[in-house]
Design a protein around this motif. Structure first.
Motif, PDB file in Angstrom:
ATOM      1  N   HIS A 219      29.007  -5.859   4.000  1.00 17.86           N
ATOM      2  CA  HIS A 219      28.376  -5.537   2.728  1.00 17.86           C
ATOM      3  C   HIS A 219      27.230  -4.542   2.857  1.00 17.86           C
ATOM      4  O   HIS A 219      27.008  -3.729   1.961  1.00 17.86           O
ATOM      5  N   ILE A 220      26.498  -4.619   3.973  1.00 17.64           N
ATOM      6  CA  ILE A 220      25.381  -3.691   4.217  1.00 17.64           C
ATOM      7  C   ILE A 220      25.498  -3.224   5.664  1.00 17.64           C
ATOM      8  O   ILE A 220      24.869  -3.777   6.577  1.00 17.64           O
ATOM      9  N   PRO A 221      26.354  -2.229   5.910  1.00 15.11           N
ATOM     10  CA  PRO A 221      26.672  -1.848   7.299  1.00 15.11           C
ATOM     11  C   PRO A 221      25.463  -1.539   8.165  1.00 15.11           C
ATOM     12  O   PRO A 221      25.456  -1.866   9.359  1.00 15.11           O
ATOM     13  N   PHE A 222      24.417  -0.902   7.617  1.00 16.88           N
ATOM     14  CA  PHE A 222      23.291  -0.519   8.459  1.00 16.88           C
ATOM     15  C   PHE A 222      22.462  -1.731   8.922  1.00 16.88           C
ATOM     16  O   PHE A 222      21.591  -1.598   9.782  1.00 16.88           O
ATOM     17  N   LEU A 223      22.766  -2.918   8.356  1.00 13.01           N
ATOM     18  CA  LEU A 223      22.129  -4.143   8.819  1.00 13.01           C
ATOM     19  C   LEU A 223      23.087  -4.978   9.684  1.00 13.01           C
ATOM     20  O   LEU A 223      22.846  -6.156   9.931  1.00 13.01           O
ATOM     21  N   GLY A 224      24.139  -4.333  10.157  1.00 12.67           N
ATOM     22  CA  GLY A 224      25.138  -5.051  10.947  1.00 12.67           C
ATOM     23  C   GLY A 224      24.602  -5.648  12.225  1.00 12.67           C
ATOM     24  O   GLY A 224      25.182  -6.590  12.767  1.00 12.67           O
ATOM     25  N   TRP A 225      23.465  -5.118  12.713  1.00 12.62           N
ATOM     26  CA  TRP A 225      22.871  -5.669  13.931  1.00 12.62           C
ATOM     27  C   TRP A 225      22.480  -7.139  13.770  1.00 12.62           C
ATOM     28  O   TRP A 225      22.376  -7.876  14.754  1.00 12.62           O
ATOM     29  N   ILE A 226      22.306  -7.565  12.521  1.00 11.29           N
ATOM     30  CA  ILE A 226      21.950  -8.974  12.281  1.00 11.29           C
ATOM     31  C   ILE A 226      23.098  -9.889  12.704  1.00 11.29           C
ATOM     32  O   ILE A 226      22.878 -10.979  13.237  1.00 11.29           O
ATOM     33  N   ASP A 227      24.349  -9.444  12.478  1.00 14.09           N
ATOM     34  CA  ASP A 227      25.505 -10.241  12.893  1.00 14.09           C
ATOM     35  C   ASP A 227      25.528 -10.449  14.404  1.00 14.09           C
ATOM     36  O   ASP A 227      25.967 -11.499  14.890  1.00 14.09           O
ATOM     37  N   ARG A 228      25.035  -9.450  15.126  1.00 18.49           N
ATOM     38  CA  ARG A 228      24.995  -9.595  16.588  1.00 18.49           C
ATOM     39  C   ARG A 228      23.889 -10.565  17.001  1.00 18.49           C
ATOM     40  O   ARG A 228      24.080 -11.415  17.883  1.00 18.49           O
ATOM     41  N   LEU A 229      22.746 -10.462  16.335  1.00 20.43           N
ATOM     42  CA  LEU A 229      21.635 -11.347  16.671  1.00 20.43           C
ATOM     43  C   LEU A 229      21.944 -12.808  16.358  1.00 20.43           C
ATOM     44  O   LEU A 229      21.515 -13.712  17.081  1.00 20.43           O
ATOM     45  N   THR A 230      22.673 -13.045  15.285  1.00 18.78           N
ATOM     46  CA  THR A 230      22.998 -14.426  14.903  1.00 18.78           C
ATOM     47  C   THR A 230      24.111 -15.020  15.751  1.00 18.78           C
ATOM     48  O   THR A 230      24.399 -16.218  15.654  1.00 18.78           O
ATOM     49  N   GLY A 231      24.758 -14.181  16.569  1.00 18.66           N
ATOM     50  CA  GLY A 231      25.838 -14.670  17.418  1.00 18.66           C
ATOM     51  C   GLY A 231      27.192 -14.640  16.757  1.00 18.66           C
ATOM     52  O   GLY A 231      28.201 -15.048  17.366  1.00 18.66           O
ATOM     53  N   LEU A 232      27.259 -14.119  15.509  1.00 20.58           N
ATOM     54  CA  LEU A 232      28.531 -14.125  14.785  1.00 20.58           C
ATOM     55  C   LEU A 232      29.540 -13.166  15.410  1.00 20.58           C
ATOM     56  O   LEU A 232      30.735 -13.464  15.477  1.00 20.58           O
ATOM     57  N   LEU A 233      29.057 -12.019  15.887  1.00 17.19           N
ATOM     58  CA  LEU A 233      29.981 -11.074  16.528  1.00 17.19           C
ATOM     59  C   LEU A 233      30.537 -11.638  17.829  1.00 17.19           C
ATOM     60  O   LEU A 233      31.725 -11.456  18.135  1.00 17.19           O
ATOM     61  N   ALA A 234      29.708 -12.330  18.586  1.00 12.95           N
ATOM     62  CA  ALA A 234      30.185 -12.950  19.827  1.00 12.95           C
ATOM     63  C   ALA A 234      31.202 -14.042  19.519  1.00 12.95           C
ATOM     64  O   ALA A 234      32.211 -14.190  20.232  1.00 12.95           O
ATOM     65  N   ARG A 235      30.948 -14.796  18.469  1.00 13.25           N
ATOM     66  CA  ARG A 235      31.891 -15.847  18.072  1.00 13.25           C
ATOM     67  C   ARG A 235      33.226 -15.243  17.649  1.00 13.25           C
ATOM     68  O   ARG A 235      34.296 -15.756  18.007  1.00 13.25           O
ATOM     69  N   LEU A 236      33.178 -14.136  16.913  1.00 16.13           N
ATOM     70  CA  LEU A 236      34.404 -13.446  16.507  1.00 16.13           C
ATOM     71  C   LEU A 236      35.170 -12.960  17.731  1.00 16.13           C
ATOM     72  O   LEU A 236      36.398 -13.126  17.815  1.00 16.13           O
ATOM     73  N   GLU A 237      34.469 -12.379  18.677  1.00 18.73           N
ATOM     74  CA  GLU A 237      35.115 -11.867  19.883  1.00 18.73           C
ATOM     75  C   GLU A 237      35.772 -13.001  20.664  1.00 18.73           C
ATOM     76  O   GLU A 237      36.899 -12.869  21.164  1.00 18.73           O
TER      77      GLU A 237
END
Length: 497
Positions: A219-237
């Motif tokens: 929804h807000i691509p330039f804030l995508g780094w938040i997904d990495r900090l919350t661990g959501l990207l790691a969980r997806l991977e």
């Protein structure tokens, strides 16, 4: 560290708000609730009950209104007439699904049928699936699998009767649904006790959770780094790696020259896809990732929808004893003491079929149909531009008092004297969507739901656990590709008299 992140976020928002205000163009969309810069209406929405929130907003802003979902514009459609305009009249303009980080990763960048963008590839992969898996002939060829697994379900519940054990219908129905789909797709099921079962159901649950997780990147691509900090990207991977390893094991089993199949088993979905790959006559070059993506669709979407709908059918019957009694009388008067209701028997169960239609209307296992505009078009004087999100609120349509008499009442009789169906032609009833992206697996899903519910109704009388009444059964749902009942449906089964 936390203070630094807050400062970084504040600076990012400040800079972007300035740029956003300079670049913003006058809206060509209908009015809707006022949002705030960048975030839009995100802070006003809860994804767990989004269809209900949009329904309530439609009572304020009308059946056609707009939202800002982060940086994306969206429109919401809430009546059958508008749904027909969007999904049918302008079907070519809204034939893509909104891309999301989770769905793209798990579907191998849209190589599946559900999440692929509307293009030549999607048309080809859909044709493969319809011809080889979802045609009436293929659905009929899998009838012995459905029969065997539903019989196993009845046997298990009969054991509960003998021991006076409460039956968790939600778990049992999910188990039988996944067993049916796994045998059709993979040639075997993963429902035996032990580590394999735990791994399989763990992957299935985690995949369903990922599809409903909120990625700010969407929804807000330039804030995508938040997904990495919350661990959501790691969980997806990690989820993707787990699924990919499982799918590869299934492929390896099928590629093993020493593999043995049960004598009565037909070629499963993986067999067919590997044969098509070997023949090489398609306009697309099938790879293992293509096959894995189709496996994902069947594992998640097919299992989810059939299980969720069957549980909602039983929920509707239990909360409406009059309807339960009438459904049981129909099947038992027609088939007497027959131990098992076969698929050909179900064709005579007119009232049960009406109950299933009413369940699809009243409980709507897929309450929102999401689309993304790929070509601009005009509707009711408003120009809808490419990349605009479209939400057809199936829940609101199924509760529309202009389309349905007493829509808040669970009343299957409404389908006995009319020809309204759920196959995409009657826009008052679109539980599987409509237009080019309508779910092609309707025949397979409905065959499973009918067989499960017909035999549950015929084989047992159902009661509430001690101290509870039908009014205690809640109807709260969970977000997901299919809307499951949030709290499990736990009942006491008695042998039918």
């Amino acid at each position: 560290m936390v203070s630094f992140l807050h400062l970084l976020l504040a600076l990012s928002l400040f800079v972007f708000i300035i740029l956003f205000k300079k670049s913003k163009k006058p809206s060509t969309l209908p009015p809707g609730p006022r949002g705030i810069p960048i975030i839009g209406n995100l802070h006003q929405l809860d994804t767990s009950n989004l269809h209900l929130q949009l329904w309530n907003l439609s009572k304020i802003y009308g059946p056609f209104f707009s939202l800002q979902i982060g940086l994306k514009q969206a429109i919401v459609i809430s009546t059958p007439k508008l749904a027909q305009k969007v999904l049918n009249d302008h079907g070519l303009h809204v034939s893509s699904r909104p891309p999301s980080l989770g769905s793209q990763k798990l579907s191998y960048n849209g190589l599946d049928m559900i999440f692929s963008p509307y293009n030549d590839y999607w048309r080809e992969i859909r044709k493969i699936c319809v011809v080889h898996f979802f045609s009436s002939k293929k659905v009929s060829s899998f009838s012995h699998i459905r029969k065997h697994e539903v019989k196993e379900m009845i046997k298990k519940i009969s054991g509960h009767v003998c021991s006076s054990k409460i039956t968790n219908l939600s778990e049992i129905i999910m188990s039988v649904s996944s067993s049916i789909i796994c045998r059709i797709a993979f040639g075997r099921k993963y429902d035996e006790e032990g580590a394999e079962k735990s791994r399989f159901h763990g992957l299935l649950n985690e995949t369903q959770d990922i599809f409903t997780s909120f990625f700010i990147s969407n929804h807000i691509p330039f804030l995508g780094w938040i997904d990495r900090l919350t661990g959501l990207l790691a969980r997806l991977e990690n989820t993707h790696k787990g699924l990919d390893a499982f799918f590869q094991e299934v492929l390896n089993e099928h590629l093993d020259p020493n593999r043995k199949k049960e004598a009565e088993e037909d070629d499963d979905v993986v067999d067919v896809m590997l044969e098509l790959q070997k023949q090489g006559h398609l306009s697309i070059d099938l790879t293992h990732n293509h096959i894995k993506a189709i496996m994902l669709d069947l594992l998640v979407a097919a299992t989810d929808t059939s299980a969720a709908t069957s549980v909602w059918v039983m929920t509707g019957l239990m909360k409406n004893p009059r309807v339960m009694k009438k459904a049981q009388e129909e099947v038992r008067n027609l088939y007497g003491k027959k131990d098992f209701i076969d698929e050909e028997d179900i064709q005579k169960l007119i009232y049960l079929k009406a109950v299933i239609k009413e369940t699809l209307r009243f409980y709507a296992p897929a309450p929102l149909v999401p689309r993304e505009v790929n070509r601009s078009f005009m509707i009711d004087g408003y120009e809808i531009l490419p990349k605009t999100l479209v939400y057809v609120n199936v829940w609101a349509i199924h509760q529309d008092p202009e389309a349905w008499e007493d829509p808040e009442e669970f009343y299957p009789e409404r389908f006995l004297n009319n020809d309204r169906d759920f196959k995409g032609q009657d826009f008052e009833l679109i539980p599987f969507g409509a237009g080019r992206r309508i779910c092609p697996g309707i025949p397979m899903g409905i065959a499973t739901v009918e067989l499960i519910t017909a035999n549950l109704v015929n084989s047992f009388d159902w009661e509430m656990p001690t101290g509870m009444t039908p009014k205690d059964i809640d109807i709260e749902g969970l977000p997901g590709l299919a809307r499951h009942k949030k709290n499990h449906l736990c009942l006491v089964a008695k042998n039918s008299m």
